[in-house]
Design a protein around this motif. Structure first.
Motif, PDB file in Angstrom:
ATOM      1  N   TRP A  37       0.835  -1.214   0.000  1.00 36.61           N
ATOM      2  CA  TRP A  37       0.000   0.000   0.000  1.00 36.61           C
ATOM      3  C   TRP A  37       0.858   1.247   0.000  1.00 36.61           C
ATOM      4  O   TRP A  37       0.591   2.207  -0.709  1.00 36.61           O
ATOM      5  N   GLU A  38       1.935   1.213   0.806  1.00 35.36           N
ATOM      6  CA  GLU A  38       2.850   2.346   0.834  1.00 35.36           C
ATOM      7  C   GLU A  38       3.503   2.537  -0.526  1.00 35.36           C
ATOM      8  O   GLU A  38       3.662   3.661  -1.018  1.00 35.36           O
ATOM      9  N   THR A  39       3.881   1.438  -1.152  1.00 35.33           N
ATOM     10  CA  THR A  39       4.529   1.535  -2.468  1.00 35.33           C
ATOM     11  C   THR A  39       3.572   2.110  -3.502  1.00 35.33           C
ATOM     12  O   THR A  39       3.938   2.964  -4.322  1.00 35.33           O
ATOM     13  N   ALA A  40       2.320   1.654  -3.476  1.00 30.28           N
ATOM     14  CA  ALA A  40       1.330   2.165  -4.438  1.00 30.28           C
ATOM     15  C   ALA A  40       1.100   3.647  -4.241  1.00 30.28           C
ATOM     16  O   ALA A  40       0.971   4.418  -5.198  1.00 30.28           O
ATOM     17  N   ARG A  41       1.035   4.086  -2.981  1.00 32.63           N
ATOM     18  CA  ARG A  41       0.823   5.507  -2.717  1.00 32.63           C
ATOM     19  C   ARG A  41       1.995   6.329  -3.222  1.00 32.63           C
ATOM     20  O   ARG A  41       1.830   7.412  -3.790  1.00 32.63           O
ATOM     21  N   GLU A  42       3.203   5.801  -3.012  1.00 27.52           N
ATOM     22  CA  GLU A  42       4.377   6.526  -3.492  1.00 27.52           C
ATOM     23  C   GLU A  42       4.381   6.619  -5.019  1.00 27.52           C
ATOM     24  O   GLU A  42       4.762   7.638  -5.599  1.00 27.52           O
ATOM     25  N   VAL A  43       3.935   5.537  -5.672  1.00 29.35           N
ATOM     26  CA  VAL A  43       3.877   5.557  -7.147  1.00 29.35           C
ATOM     27  C   VAL A  43       2.880   6.603  -7.626  1.00 29.35           C
ATOM     28  O   VAL A  43       3.127   7.351  -8.571  1.00 29.35           O
ATOM     29  N   VAL A  44       1.724   6.673  -6.946  1.00 30.17           N
ATOM     30  CA  VAL A  44       0.699   7.656  -7.336  1.00 30.17           C
ATOM     31  C   VAL A  44       1.222   9.070  -7.150  1.00 30.17           C
ATOM     32  O   VAL A  44       1.063   9.943  -8.005  1.00 30.17           O
ATOM     33  N   VAL A  45       1.866   9.308  -5.997  1.00 29.04           N
ATOM     34  CA  VAL A  45       2.410  10.643  -5.743  1.00 29.04           C
ATOM     35  C   VAL A  45       3.479  10.985  -6.761  1.00 29.04           C
ATOM     36  O   VAL A  45       3.553  12.105  -7.292  1.00 29.04           O
ATOM     37  N   LEU A  46       4.342   9.998  -7.057  1.00 29.23           N
ATOM     38  CA  LEU A  46       5.407  10.240  -8.034  1.00 29.23           C
ATOM     39  C   LEU A  46       4.831  10.519  -9.419  1.00 29.23           C
ATOM     40  O   LEU A  46       5.292  11.419 -10.137  1.00 29.23           O
ATOM     41  N   ALA A  47       3.781   9.757  -9.793  1.00 33.96           N
ATOM     42  CA  ALA A  47       3.163   9.976 -11.108  1.00 33.96           C
ATOM     43  C   ALA A  47       2.513  11.356 -11.189  1.00 33.96           C
ATOM     44  O   ALA A  47       2.611  12.065 -12.208  1.00 33.96           O
ATOM     45  N   ALA A  48       1.846  11.768 -10.108  1.00 35.59           N
ATOM     46  CA  ALA A  48       1.210  13.090 -10.103  1.00 35.59           C
ATOM     47  C   ALA A  48       2.256  14.188 -10.189  1.00 35.59           C
ATOM     48  O   ALA A  48       2.086  15.194 -10.897  1.00 35.59           O
ATOM     49  N   THR A  49       3.366  13.987  -9.446  1.00 39.19           N
ATOM     50  CA  THR A  49       4.442  14.989  -9.494  1.00 39.19           C
ATOM     51  C   THR A  49       5.035  15.076 -10.885  1.00 39.19           C
ATOM     52  O   THR A  49       5.307  16.167 -11.414  1.00 39.19           O
ATOM     53  N   LEU A  50       5.249  13.897 -11.507  1.00 38.48           N
ATOM     54  CA  LEU A  50       5.826  13.876 -12.851  1.00 38.48           C
ATOM     55  C   LEU A  50       4.880  14.525 -13.866  1.00 38.48           C
ATOM     56  O   LEU A  50       5.309  15.294 -14.737  1.00 38.48           O
ATOM     57  N   ALA A 105       3.592  18.996 -17.396  1.00 40.29           N
ATOM     58  CA  ALA A 105       2.642  20.037 -17.815  1.00 40.29           C
ATOM     59  C   ALA A 105       3.280  21.417 -17.735  1.00 40.29           C
ATOM     60  O   ALA A 105       3.089  22.276 -18.606  1.00 40.29           O
ATOM     61  N   SER A 106       4.077  21.632 -16.663  1.00 40.51           N
ATOM     62  CA  SER A 106       4.752  22.926 -16.529  1.00 40.51           C
ATOM     63  C   SER A 106       5.758  23.133 -17.652  1.00 40.51           C
ATOM     64  O   SER A 106       5.864  24.227 -18.233  1.00 40.51           O
ATOM     65  N   VAL A 107       6.508  22.068 -17.978  1.00 40.67           N
ATOM     66  CA  VAL A 107       7.477  22.186 -19.079  1.00 40.67           C
ATOM     67  C   VAL A 107       6.778  22.474 -20.402  1.00 40.67           C
ATOM     68  O   VAL A 107       7.216  23.295 -21.204  1.00 40.67           O
ATOM     69  N   TRP A 108       5.639  21.799 -20.639  1.00 43.19           N
ATOM     70  CA  TRP A 108       4.907  22.008 -21.905  1.00 43.19           C
ATOM     71  C   TRP A 108       4.379  23.434 -22.016  1.00 43.19           C
ATOM     72  O   TRP A 108       4.440  24.057 -23.068  1.00 43.19           O
ATOM     73  N   LEU A 109       3.877  23.952 -20.887  1.00 48.00           N
ATOM     74  CA  LEU A 109       3.369  25.322 -20.912  1.00 48.00           C
ATOM     75  C   LEU A 109       4.483  26.325 -21.159  1.00 48.00           C
ATOM     76  O   LEU A 109       4.300  27.335 -21.845  1.00 48.00           O
ATOM     77  N   LEU A 110       5.667  26.043 -20.570  1.00 48.65           N
ATOM     78  CA  LEU A 110       6.784  26.973 -20.746  1.00 48.65           C
ATOM     79  C   LEU A 110       7.329  26.938 -22.168  1.00 48.65           C
ATOM     80  O   LEU A 110       7.788  27.952 -22.703  1.00 48.65           O
ATOM     81  N   ARG A 111       7.309  25.769 -22.810  1.00 48.79           N
ATOM     82  CA  ARG A 111       7.889  25.631 -24.139  1.00 48.79           C
ATOM     83  C   ARG A 111       6.876  25.862 -25.256  1.00 48.79           C
ATOM     84  O   ARG A 111       7.254  25.880 -26.428  1.00 48.79           O
ATOM     85  N   ARG A 112       5.593  26.022 -24.930  1.00 50.57           N
ATOM     86  CA  ARG A 112       4.581  26.244 -25.964  1.00 50.57           C
ATOM     87  C   ARG A 112       4.803  27.613 -26.607  1.00 50.57           C
ATOM     88  O   ARG A 112       4.988  28.609 -25.905  1.00 50.57           O
ATOM     89  N   PRO A 113       4.796  27.699 -27.930  1.00 51.25           N
ATOM     90  CA  PRO A 113       5.015  29.009 -28.580  1.00 51.25           C
ATOM     91  C   PRO A 113       3.905  29.989 -28.235  1.00 51.25           C
ATOM     92  O   PRO A 113       2.741  29.616 -28.109  1.00 51.25           O
ATOM     93  N   ALA A 114       4.306  31.228 -28.080  1.00 56.00           N
ATOM     94  CA  ALA A 114       3.330  32.275 -27.753  1.00 56.00           C
ATOM     95  C   ALA A 114       2.414  32.524 -28.948  1.00 56.00           C
ATOM     96  O   ALA A 114       2.841  32.449 -30.097  1.00 56.00           O
ATOM     97  N   PRO A 115       1.129  32.784 -28.714  1.00 60.15           N
ATOM     98  CA  PRO A 115       0.211  33.050 -29.833  1.00 60.15           C
ATOM     99  C   PRO A 115       0.602  34.322 -30.573  1.00 60.15           C
ATOM    100  O   PRO A 115       1.147  35.259 -29.999  1.00 60.15           O
ATOM    101  N   ALA A 116       0.337  34.299 -31.881  1.00 55.41           N
ATOM    102  CA  ALA A 116       0.663  35.475 -32.701  1.00 55.41           C
ATOM    103  C   ALA A 116      -0.178  36.666 -32.269  1.00 55.41           C
ATOM    104  O   ALA A 116      -1.359  36.517 -31.946  1.00 55.41           O
ATOM    105  N   PRO A 117       0.425  37.845 -32.226  1.00 57.48           N
ATOM    106  CA  PRO A 117      -0.348  39.029 -31.821  1.00 57.48           C
ATOM    107  C   PRO A 117      -1.441  39.345 -32.837  1.00 57.48           C
ATOM    108  O   PRO A 117      -1.291  39.113 -34.034  1.00 57.48           O
ATOM    109  N   ILE A 118      -2.544  39.854 -32.354  1.00 57.14           N
ATOM    110  CA  ILE A 118      -3.679  40.220 -33.204  1.00 57.14           C
ATOM    111  C   ILE A 118      -3.432  41.615 -33.773  1.00 57.14           C
ATOM    112  O   ILE A 118      -3.221  42.574 -33.035  1.00 57.14           O
TER     113      ILE A 118
END
Length: 202
Positions: free
Chosen positions: A16-29, A34-47
């Motif tokens: 149970w402890e191992t499963a919880r750690e896996v879930v926490v690790l997966a959520a952290t990852l 998601a943070s990396v994708w947002l940072l590397r996503r190209p900015a929208p072209a100005p209108i």
């Protein structure tokens, strides 16, 4: 009496402890990715807002002026300088109107005015002139479509037909040759006869 935890209980807790750690690790990852994708996503072209083009100013054509000699049963006879395209009834209004003795039934009030025209308003009982004096006669062999269009009873289509006939068959030899032009009948010929002429052939 104290109960002892057997190997099965310790193994279940460990899983149970191992499963919880896996879930926490997966959520952290997932949060990290998601943070990396947002940072590397190209900015929208100005209108860009493009303003509508400014319309070009409309140039008002300068009117062409003509002179007409007005006589007869009118309030103020004389020579009038008026814009080209006016009709006889418009000139009569500028002259103060016709006299009560004027015989307007003998005048085509809707006819256009022509440069150099002598317009006579007859009185009731006045004998008709044997030869009308409309001013300078229009030469059928040199007149343009615009000039022919100003003749009474001749519109743009008939004026173009006269010019086309002249170009195809050569100069008119007499005014009566207008009857050969499509759309020109005896009534139209008699209506414009006082206004036109034919220059002699060279």
């Amino acid at each position: 009496m104290a109960q002892e935890v057997g190997p099965r209980g310790r193994a279940g807790g460990s899983r149970w402890e191992t499963a919880r750690e896996v879930v926490v690790l997966a959520a952290t990852l997932a949060s990290f990715l998601a943070s990396v994708w947002l940072l590397r996503r190209p900015a929208p072209a100005p209108i860009r807002i493009i303003p509508p083009p400014t319309p070009a100013p409309t140039l008002t054509p300068t009117p062409k002026w003509i002179q007409v000699y007005l006589t007869g049963a009118v309030q103020a006879p004389g020579v009038y300088t008026v814009p080209q395209g006016l009709r006889i009834w418009m000139l009569l209004e500028q002259a103060g109107g016709a006299l009560p003795s004027a015989d307007l039934e003998r005048v085509n009030l809707a006819a256009p005015l022509m440069d150099g025209m002598h317009l006579h308003i007859p009185r009731r009982g006045e004998e008709a002139s044997a030869s009308p004096t409309p001013g300078p006669l229009l030469d059928l062999n040199t007149a343009s479509v615009e000039e022919l269009d100003r003749l009474p009873g001749i519109g743009p289509r008939a004026a173009q037909a006269i010019v086309d006939y002249r170009l195809k068959h050569g100069p008119f030899r007499r005014v009566e040759d207008l009857l050969n032009v499509p759309g020109i009948g005896p009534a139209t010929l008699e209506r414009i006869r006082p206004w036109v002429t034919v220059s002699p052939a060279p």
